[in-house]
Structure formats: structure tokens, C-alpha cells
Design a protein around this motif. Structure first.
Motif, PDB file in Angstrom:
ATOM      1  N   SER A   3      13.438   5.789 -21.250  1.00 24.38           N
ATOM      2  CA  SER A   3      13.178   4.499 -20.622  1.00 24.38           C
ATOM      3  C   SER A   3      11.837   3.952 -21.108  1.00 24.38           C
ATOM      4  O   SER A   3      10.968   4.695 -21.568  1.00 24.38           O
ATOM      5  CB  SER A   3      13.168   4.643 -19.104  1.00 24.38           C
ATOM      6  OG  SER A   3      12.136   5.519 -18.705  1.00 24.38           O
ATOM      7  N   PHE A   4      11.668   2.662 -20.995  1.00 24.51           N
ATOM      8  CA  PHE A   4      10.443   2.000 -21.437  1.00 24.51           C
ATOM      9  C   PHE A   4       9.962   1.087 -20.311  1.00 24.51           C
ATOM     10  O   PHE A   4      10.664   0.169 -19.909  1.00 24.51           O
ATOM     11  CB  PHE A   4      10.718   1.167 -22.697  1.00 24.51           C
ATOM     12  CG  PHE A   4       9.476   0.612 -23.354  1.00 24.51           C
ATOM     13  CD1 PHE A   4       9.107   1.024 -24.628  1.00 24.51           C
ATOM     14  CD2 PHE A   4       8.663  -0.313 -22.707  1.00 24.51           C
ATOM     15  CE1 PHE A   4       7.960   0.529 -25.235  1.00 24.51           C
ATOM     16  CE2 PHE A   4       7.518  -0.812 -23.297  1.00 24.51           C
ATOM     17  CZ  PHE A   4       7.162  -0.394 -24.580  1.00 24.51           C
ATOM     18  N   THR A   5       8.790   1.378 -19.784  1.00 22.83           N
ATOM     19  CA  THR A   5       8.189   0.485 -18.802  1.00 22.83           C
ATOM     20  C   THR A   5       6.870  -0.066 -19.349  1.00 22.83           C
ATOM     21  O   THR A   5       6.705  -1.264 -19.499  1.00 22.83           O
ATOM     22  CB  THR A   5       7.947   1.202 -17.462  1.00 22.83           C
ATOM     23  OG1 THR A   5       7.240   2.434 -17.693  1.00 22.83           O
ATOM     24  CG2 THR A   5       9.252   1.511 -16.773  1.00 22.83           C
ATOM     25  N   GLN A   6       5.943   0.855 -19.628  1.00 26.19           N
ATOM     26  CA  GLN A   6       4.670   0.462 -20.235  1.00 26.19           C
ATOM     27  C   GLN A   6       4.372   1.384 -21.405  1.00 26.19           C
ATOM     28  O   GLN A   6       4.719   2.558 -21.381  1.00 26.19           O
ATOM     29  CB  GLN A   6       3.524   0.554 -19.232  1.00 26.19           C
ATOM     30  CG  GLN A   6       3.463  -0.561 -18.222  1.00 26.19           C
ATOM     31  CD  GLN A   6       2.162  -0.515 -17.424  1.00 26.19           C
ATOM     32  OE1 GLN A   6       1.431   0.463 -17.465  1.00 26.19           O
ATOM     33  NE2 GLN A   6       1.883  -1.578 -16.708  1.00 26.19           N
ATOM     34  N   HIS A   7       3.699   0.829 -22.399  1.00 26.54           N
ATOM     35  CA  HIS A   7       3.227   1.664 -23.510  1.00 26.54           C
ATOM     36  C   HIS A   7       1.854   1.168 -23.933  1.00 26.54           C
ATOM     37  O   HIS A   7       1.646  -0.024 -24.125  1.00 26.54           O
ATOM     38  CB  HIS A   7       4.177   1.604 -24.698  1.00 26.54           C
ATOM     39  CG  HIS A   7       3.631   2.311 -25.903  1.00 26.54           C
ATOM     40  ND1 HIS A   7       3.627   3.693 -26.009  1.00 26.54           N
ATOM     41  CD2 HIS A   7       3.019   1.846 -27.026  1.00 26.54           C
ATOM     42  CE1 HIS A   7       3.063   4.041 -27.149  1.00 26.54           C
ATOM     43  NE2 HIS A   7       2.675   2.949 -27.791  1.00 26.54           N
ATOM     44  N   THR A   8       0.930   2.112 -24.094  1.00 23.10           N
ATOM     45  CA  THR A   8      -0.403   1.790 -24.579  1.00 23.10           C
ATOM     46  C   THR A   8      -0.634   2.498 -25.910  1.00 23.10           C
ATOM     47  O   THR A   8      -0.378   3.706 -26.026  1.00 23.10           O
ATOM     48  CB  THR A   8      -1.484   2.233 -23.578  1.00 23.10           C
ATOM     49  OG1 THR A   8      -1.292   1.536 -22.347  1.00 23.10           O
ATOM     50  CG2 THR A   8      -2.876   1.920 -24.112  1.00 23.10           C
ATOM     51  N   GLY A   9      -1.097   1.769 -26.898  1.00 27.47           N
ATOM     52  CA  GLY A   9      -1.341   2.388 -28.195  1.00 27.47           C
ATOM     53  C   GLY A   9      -2.170   1.509 -29.099  1.00 27.47           C
ATOM     54  O   GLY A   9      -2.421   0.332 -28.816  1.00 27.47           O
ATOM     55  N   LYS A  10      -2.611   2.135 -30.197  1.00 24.83           N
ATOM     56  CA  LYS A  10      -3.380   1.406 -31.202  1.00 24.83           C
ATOM     57  C   LYS A  10      -2.462   0.458 -31.986  1.00 24.83           C
ATOM     58  O   LYS A  10      -1.284   0.755 -32.192  1.00 24.83           O
ATOM     59  CB  LYS A  10      -4.044   2.395 -32.160  1.00 24.83           C
ATOM     60  CG  LYS A  10      -4.994   1.754 -33.168  1.00 24.83           C
ATOM     61  CD  LYS A  10      -5.388   2.716 -34.277  1.00 24.83           C
ATOM     62  CE  LYS A  10      -6.276   3.821 -33.802  1.00 24.83           C
ATOM     63  NZ  LYS A  10      -6.743   4.682 -34.934  1.00 24.83           N
ATOM     64  N   ILE A  11      -3.038  -0.648 -32.405  1.00 22.08           N
ATOM     65  CA  ILE A  11      -2.265  -1.658 -33.135  1.00 22.08           C
ATOM     66  C   ILE A  11      -2.526  -1.542 -34.634  1.00 22.08           C
ATOM     67  O   ILE A  11      -3.681  -1.441 -35.071  1.00 22.08           O
ATOM     68  CB  ILE A  11      -2.645  -3.079 -32.677  1.00 22.08           C
ATOM     69  CG1 ILE A  11      -2.507  -3.208 -31.164  1.00 22.08           C
ATOM     70  CG2 ILE A  11      -1.797  -4.117 -33.382  1.00 22.08           C
ATOM     71  CD1 ILE A  11      -3.074  -4.515 -30.619  1.00 22.08           C
ATOM     72  N   ALA A  12      -1.455  -1.558 -35.418  1.00 20.90           N
ATOM     73  CA  ALA A  12      -1.550  -1.617 -36.880  1.00 20.90           C
ATOM     74  C   ALA A  12      -0.926  -2.923 -37.352  1.00 20.90           C
ATOM     75  O   ALA A  12      -0.032  -3.478 -36.698  1.00 20.90           O
ATOM     76  CB  ALA A  12      -0.828  -0.438 -37.514  1.00 20.90           C
ATOM     77  N   VAL A  13      -1.397  -3.397 -38.482  1.00 17.20           N
ATOM     78  CA  VAL A  13      -0.900  -4.676 -39.012  1.00 17.20           C
ATOM     79  C   VAL A  13      -0.299  -4.472 -40.395  1.00 17.20           C
ATOM     80  O   VAL A  13      -0.910  -3.860 -41.276  1.00 17.20           O
ATOM     81  CB  VAL A  13      -2.044  -5.713 -39.106  1.00 17.20           C
ATOM     82  CG1 VAL A  13      -1.539  -6.999 -39.770  1.00 17.20           C
ATOM     83  CG2 VAL A  13      -2.609  -6.007 -37.724  1.00 17.20           C
ATOM     84  N   LEU A  14       0.915  -4.980 -40.563  1.00 13.14           N
ATOM     85  CA  LEU A  14       1.578  -5.016 -41.871  1.00 13.14           C
ATOM     86  C   LEU A  14       2.051  -6.459 -42.050  1.00 13.14           C
ATOM     87  O   LEU A  14       3.203  -6.790 -41.812  1.00 13.14           O
ATOM     88  CB  LEU A  14       2.760  -4.041 -41.894  1.00 13.14           C
ATOM     89  CG  LEU A  14       3.463  -3.809 -43.229  1.00 13.14           C
ATOM     90  CD1 LEU A  14       2.486  -3.343 -44.301  1.00 13.14           C
ATOM     91  CD2 LEU A  14       4.591  -2.803 -43.076  1.00 13.14           C
ATOM     92  N   ASN A  15       1.113  -7.301 -42.414  1.00  8.02           N
ATOM     93  CA  ASN A  15       1.345  -8.741 -42.407  1.00  8.02           C
ATOM     94  C   ASN A  15       2.106  -9.189 -43.650  1.00  8.02           C
ATOM     95  O   ASN A  15       1.562  -9.830 -44.544  1.00  8.02           O
ATOM     96  CB  ASN A  15       0.004  -9.475 -42.296  1.00  8.02           C
ATOM     97  CG  ASN A  15       0.192 -10.963 -42.054  1.00  8.02           C
ATOM     98  OD1 ASN A  15       1.278 -11.404 -41.684  1.00  8.02           O
ATOM     99  ND2 ASN A  15      -0.866 -11.728 -42.268  1.00  8.02           N
TER     100      ASN A  15
END
Length: 217
Positions: A3-15
Motif C-alpha cells: 500500500s502507498f500512503t506517504q513516502h519521504t525520500g531524496k529527489i533526483a532529476v533526469l530532465n
């Protein structure tokens, strides 16, 4: 699926726009009949040089994105084929959320994700979020300006809440709202795939079939 309610994590960018499924997981890595072991091959041709060494210029190989679990990509992510392995590779690499912009060009709407990839993501628990192009551009600028920037993706509240490091608390309230189909949202919250959702109503389905068969007889 979980299940997915909240997720906290680092952001990566592949623009990059139009990242197709062959770049996500190339066809030579689709030989396994198991649903495991695809994460190490994610973006293989971009992550590696011809001699097999890691390409330090590729975005996801950069130390600042190590351990990231939220990916910001360009529009039309996951185009090109129906291979479900592409979603498995993204998940098994460690990403739980992919954010991409919905772009309007020449009066036409270019979606953040290819339809089949988006549908496969729902079936496997990878949350895809479309934001406006200007919002994604702002997010990218913030990630560039704040190394290690994290976010909490709150599905019940349908918000992306940025978490700045100490010294940037004044910006810590920045958040983005997103839209999601109510059925898809419930799908993630319950952590049930299509089979699981059908089994949830197994008793009622059985009662209906029993009544239907009696009427037919």
C-alpha cells in the motif's frame, strides 16, 4: 503490491523528455522469466560507458542523487512499448514516485507519462504524478539549488511537501498539489492489484453467480 500512503525520500532529476522503455530497460535484459533483478539494469546504456565502467556524467550516477527514491523526469516518460519490465526496473532501482510535467505545445496536451507505462505503474505500485510544466521547472530549480532536497509525497492529501535542510526552514512550507483518479488513489491506498480487488468482493461475486445460475436453470 504494498500500500502507498506517504513516502519521504531524496529527489533526483533526469530532465529529459520522451524517455522510452528501451532506455529504461533495454531488451537484452528481458530474458528472465522472474519478476526480479531488473533494477540493476535501469538506464543501462546511459549509466555505463562502452567499456562497462559507470558514466560519471549520467545524472543518476552523480553522488548528489545517490539513494534517491523520487524521480523527476521530462514529459512522455515511458513511451515506446508496453513492456511491464520498465516499471519493475524503476521500482527495483529504488524509486517509489516519478514526477513528470504535462506540457501544452501548439494547443495540444503532451502528457507526463505514456498511457501503457502509467497503467503498468498502477498495477505495480509505482506512483506517477503529473504536474504543470512550470511547477516541474520550479522543482528542478529547487533541487539544483538545494543538494539533497527531500520531499514527502502525501497521497491522501494529494500533496508533495518539500523538506529543506537546516538553514532553509523558511522555504520548508513549499508544497505542490496534484490530481489523481479517485479509483487509482484507492488502489494505491489499499495496496491491491486488480486480482486483489476482485478477491475483495469474492463473496458477493459468488452470491451473484449462484443466483444467476439458478435463474438460468
Amino acid at each position: 503490491m504494498n500500500s502507498f500512503t506517504q513516502h519521504t525520500g531524496k529527489i533526483a532529476v533526469l530532465n529529459r523528455a520522451n524517455i522510452d522503455t528501451d532506455q529504461i530497460i533495454s531488451k537484452e535484459f528481458l530474458k528472465s522469466i522472474k519478476k526480479t533483478g531488473f533494477g540493476e539494469h535501469l538506464f543501462h546504456d546511459w549509466r555505463h560507458k562502452e567499456d562497462g565502467r559507470l558514466n560519471p556524467d549520467f545524472e543518476l550516477n552523480q553522488p548528489r542523487f545517490k539513494g534517491a527514491s523520487i524521480l523527476i523526469a521530462g514529459n512522455n516518460f515511458g513511451c515506446g512499448s508496453s513492456r511491464e519490465h520498465a516499471v519493475w526496473a524503476v521500482l527495483q532501482y529504488g524509486f517509489r514516485v516519478v514526477i513528470a510535467p504535462q506540457k501544452i505545445s501548439g494547443g495540444q496536451i503532451i502528457p507526463g507519462f505514456a498511457d501503457i507505462f502509467k497503467n503498468n505503474s498502477v498495477k505495480n505500485g509505482l506512483l506517477t504524478i503529473e504536474l504543470k510544466e512550470e511547477e516541474v521547472n520550479e522543482l528542478i530549480q529547487l533541487v539544483d539549488a538545494h543538494e539533497g532536497l527531500k520531499a514527502t509525497v502525501d497521497l491522501p492529501a494529494q500533496k508533495i511537501i518539500l523538506q529543506f535542510a537546516n538553514g532553509h526552514q523558511a522555504e520548508g512550507e513549499r508544497e505542490f498539489s496534484f490530481q489523481i483518479d479517485s479509483g487509482v488513489k484507492q488502489h494505491f491506498l489499499e495496496g491491491l492489484d486488480e486480482i486483489g480487488r476482485s478477491l475483495k468482493y469474492d463473496k458477493k461475486i459468488g452470491e451473484f453467480e449462484k443466483k444467476h445460475n439458478t435463474q438460468m436453470g
